[in-house]
Scaffold this motif. Structure first.
Motif, PDB file in Angstrom:
ATOM      1  N   GLN A  53      -8.391   0.148  -3.424  1.00  0.00           N
ATOM      2  CA  GLN A  53      -7.543  -0.264  -4.905  1.00  0.00           C
ATOM      3  C   GLN A  53      -6.921   1.084  -5.164  1.00  0.00           C
ATOM      4  N   GLN A  54      -7.177   2.191  -4.895  1.00  0.00           N
ATOM      5  CA  GLN A  54      -6.821   3.355  -5.474  1.00  0.00           C
ATOM      6  C   GLN A  54      -5.703   3.621  -4.060  1.00  0.00           C
ATOM      7  N   PHE A  95       0.587  -1.074  -0.032  1.00  0.00           N
ATOM      8  CA  PHE A  95       0.269  -0.115   0.020  1.00  0.00           C
ATOM      9  C   PHE A  95       0.924   0.960  -0.287  1.00  0.00           C
ATOM     10  N   HIS A  96       0.419   2.281  -0.518  1.00  0.00           N
ATOM     11  CA  HIS A  96       0.546   3.094  -0.088  1.00  0.00           C
ATOM     12  C   HIS A  96       0.691   4.512   0.956  1.00  0.00           C
ATOM     13  N   SER A  97       2.246   4.313   1.198  1.00  0.00           N
ATOM     14  CA  SER A  97       2.601   5.761   2.798  1.00  0.00           C
ATOM     15  C   SER A  97       1.366   6.222   3.101  1.00  0.00           C
ATOM     16  N   THR A  98       0.883   6.828   2.466  1.00  0.00           N
ATOM     17  CA  THR A  98      -0.032   7.889   2.791  1.00  0.00           C
ATOM     18  C   THR A  98      -1.028   7.465   2.641  1.00  0.00           C
ATOM     19  N   MET A  99      -1.372   6.174   2.418  1.00  0.00           N
ATOM     20  CA  MET A  99      -3.431   5.784   3.523  1.00  0.00           C
ATOM     21  C   MET A  99      -3.179   5.925   4.847  1.00  0.00           C
ATOM     22  N   ASN A 100      -4.065   6.668   4.458  1.00  0.00           N
ATOM     23  CA  ASN A 100      -4.505   6.505   6.491  1.00  0.00           C
ATOM     24  C   ASN A 100      -5.496   5.445   6.860  1.00  0.00           C
ATOM     25  N   GLY A 101      -5.815   5.089   7.701  1.00  0.00           N
ATOM     26  CA  GLY A 101      -6.401   3.773   8.540  1.00  0.00           C
ATOM     27  C   GLY A 101      -7.572   3.924   8.515  1.00  0.00           C
ATOM     28  N   GLU A 123     -10.969  -5.077  -3.963  1.00  0.00           N
ATOM     29  CA  GLU A 123     -11.678  -5.219  -4.578  1.00  0.00           C
ATOM     30  C   GLU A 123     -12.527  -3.796  -5.047  1.00  0.00           C
ATOM     31  N   HIS A 124     -12.565  -3.280  -3.085  1.00  0.00           N
ATOM     32  CA  HIS A 124     -13.127  -2.220  -3.548  1.00  0.00           C
ATOM     33  C   HIS A 124     -12.665  -1.518  -3.938  1.00  0.00           C
ATOM     34  N   PRO A 125     -13.233  -0.173  -4.802  1.00  0.00           N
ATOM     35  CA  PRO A 125     -12.732   1.075  -5.348  1.00  0.00           C
ATOM     36  C   PRO A 125     -11.747   1.816  -4.698  1.00  0.00           C
ATOM     37  N   LEU A 126     -12.496   1.909  -3.044  1.00  0.00           N
ATOM     38  CA  LEU A 126     -11.910   2.983  -2.127  1.00  0.00           C
ATOM     39  C   LEU A 126     -10.636   2.358  -1.825  1.00  0.00           C
TER      40      LEU A 126
END
Length: 259
Positions: free
Chosen positions: A222-223, A187-193, A217-220
């Motif tokens: 996948q980005q 995952f991108h390190s910018t992801m906020n859990g 598989e959820h679009p939210l």
């Protein structure tokens, strides 16, 4: 990491009664027929994503679920072997399902053959299990929203892996084959859990029903994915390549048995 739901309601809210036996395009090649194996496949799993993956493979299925207490099985401590765990759980599911069939407790739930409707005595059964491995810790379905946010936040700093098993058994011979497939999600390190979990909950995503708390598989979701080392179907709960390899292996063992 894919959602694990019961046979009453699917992830999208659809009543699953209409898909209790999923069939495929009549013009597509059914791998079971191609290998001269009995069809439909008896699926000992309530996972809607596993049903979808098998349908994508043109394998007709008939769900036949007999739940067990999975939490009572295996070693889930830190640094425990996840491959051994998912194989142990899937084996226990298979043992229980086979016993239920052999004891006559599934008669009313078994599919019938086309034509005269008489039941057949030859089947292929499939069971499986999946966990998420994050920083040497085995993650299963989160028990709370707070725990789901903790899981997801960890994925931004360290890749997580899915470890999934698949077991096939032929009845009445009892011949069994098994395998495990893994995939790693970066995952991108910018992801906020916290933000991501809140957004998924707002859309009705079944976070607490997913191993590791996510559905890739959820679009939210996948980005936020940088890359996957492995296949998406493996992450979703069932490797197509593994299923096909095990079907071929099972066929070879059946030929040896009959000779």
């Amino acid at each position: 990491m894919a959602a694990q739901v019961d046979d009453t309601t699917t992830n999208d809210g659809t009543n699953a009664a209409s898909i209790s036996t999923i069939t495929t395009d009549n013009n597509a090649i059914n791998p079971l027929t191609q290998l001269n194996l009995p069809s439909p496949l008896l699926l000992g799993s309530a996972s809607f994503t596993r049903k979808l993956i098998l349908r994508q493979m043109n394998i007709p299925i008939h769900p036949l679920v007999r739940p067990i207490d999975e939490k009572a099985l295996g070693d889930r401590s830190e640094f425990a072997n996840p491959k051994e765990l998912v194989l142990e759980v899937a084996s226990a599911k298979m043992d229980h399902l086979v016993k239920e069939i052999q004891n006559g407790n599934c008669v009313d739930d078994m599919p019938t053959t086309e034509g005269d409707g008489a039941p057949t005595d030859e089947w292929i059964l499939l069971t499986g299990d999946q966990v998420v491995l994050s920083q040497s810790t085995i993650l299963e379905k989160p028990t709370s929203i707070e725990q789901a946010k903790q899981f997801v936040s960890g994925y931004a700093t360290s890749p997580c892996s899915t470890v999934g098993s698949c077991i096939l058994t032929h009845l009445p011979t009892g011949i069994r084959v098994a395998g495990v497939d893994t995939a790693t999600i970066h995952f991108h390190s910018t992801m906020n859990g916290d933000t991501l979990v809140d957004a998924l909950l707002a859309e009705g995503a079944p976070i607490l029903s997913c191993a590791g708390g996510l559905m890739i598989e959820h679009p939210l979701v996948q980005q936020h994915i940088d890359r996957i080392d492995g296949t998406e179907d493996s992450v979703m709960g069932l490797s197509k390549e593994l299923v096909m390899r095990l079907l071929v292996e099972l066929k070879e063992k059946l030929v040896e048995y009959k000779n």
